[in-house]
Design a protein around this motif. Structure first.
Motif: not given
Length: 326
Positions: A46, A48, A127-128, A131, A156, A240-241, A243-244
């Protein structure tokens, strides 16, 4: 079969680009009470992960050496959790360290993998997918909504778009020309990025836009306001960041939430409510090449690592041919 006592892991000793990643053999702890040892078959990568590794993500304070990756799927080889017997196929998540051949993890971080869900999809799902699901749940996307999703061809965005559509929403996906056919195949209305995008969105949705999810991160809030989307129904790339990062916490409440949502995703994948396109599949030893692919920002869907690839031959991707012509 002898229980494994070692695992090959991908880790790094200091921040940097993908070239800081090292493949090492480490002792594998046996499962304690409530834990399970999994032979990993596939693991996702990912953006992140790359932000954390490079030091761009400053809110990550874990020490070194650090493991890499959070998504995985595999087969239980030892268990101290009655829910997961040896031989069970599972999908799971960890804060970091999923890029490994074996993992010992809490059973609380696992769900069963249905036979209908491929290893590649399962390995890149957590993760994707969570999210995407959390964002849709937070915005209460459903019947009657018309939602704009930027970067809708990415991992995502594509999951968000498909699940939103399965809930009855009309979905407009912003993207480049090369992804139009892909989004149309998913039942998503594609709209090209760039100057005049607000007018193109209005033309595609004459009754108006009710929600906007920005995975792209450039002037999304301004565009949402221009489209009269209420602030309460807008989610930014910064959201989004956040949330991840929340999904990578390892406290019991966060793990339980992530696992509940992962179970929902696995159920939806089994029902074909969405599909996760695997645009790159690399042997775990080629993790650096996998991240280089991801960093091009051209991949549709997900880039995934495999621990037991049938072949290390990598066919030329259509997107690479297109890039070479530009």
């Amino acid at each position: 079969m002898k229980k494994p006592d070692k695992t090959r892991v991908i880790e790094y000793d200091h921040p940097g680009d993908a070239d800081v990643l090292q493949s090492r053999v480490r002792p594998l702890p046996p499962p304690g009470p409530g834990e399970v040892t999994v032979e990993v078959m596939a693991a996702g990568i990912s953006h992140i992960d790359a932000f954390i590794r490079s030091g761009t993500e400053t809110d990550w304070a874990d020490g070194f050496p650090r493991g890499s990756g959070s998504d995985f799927a595999g087969v239980v080889v030892a268990s101290e959790d009655k829910r997961f017997s040896r031989g069970t196929d599972v999908v799971g998540h960890v804060r970091c360290g999923a890029h490994a051949t074996y993992l010992t993890v809490p059973g609380a971080a696992l769900v069963r993998k249905p036979a209908a869900v491929s290893w590649e999809t399962a390995g890149g799902l957590y993760l994707a997918g969570v999210t995407a699901l959390d964002t849709l749940d937070d915005l209460r996307i459903g019947e009657g909504d018309t939602v704009v999703i930027s970067a809708a061809a990415g991992a995502v965005g594509s999951i968000e778009a498909q699940i939103a559509r399965s809930r009855g929403a009309t979905v407009i996906g912003t993207c480049g020309d090369r992804n139009f056919d892909y989004l149309r195949q998913l039942g998503i209305v594609p709209v090209k990025y760039g100057e005049g995008i607000a007018d193109r969105i209005r033309a595609a949705a004459p009754k108006g836009i009710t929600a906007f999810i920005d995975n792209y991160g450039q002037n999304g809030h301004e565009l949402a306001r221009e489209l009269d989307v209420p602030d309460a129904r807008y989610r930014s790339s910064a959201d989004r960041r956040d949330r991840e990062l929340a999904l990578l916490r390892d406290d019991p409440e966060s793990v339980a939430h992530g696992t509940r949502q992962l179970q929902t995703l696995v159920d939806l994948a089994e029902k074909h409510s969405f599909s996760l396109l695997i645009s790159g599949f690399y042997p775990i030893g080629d993790v650096g090449l996998a991240y280089a692919d991801l960093q091009k920002l051209h991949s549709r869907g997900k880039v995934v690592l495999g621990t037991h690839p049938v072949s290390t031959y990598r066919p030329l991707k259509a997107r690479d041919v297109a890039d070479a012509r530009d």
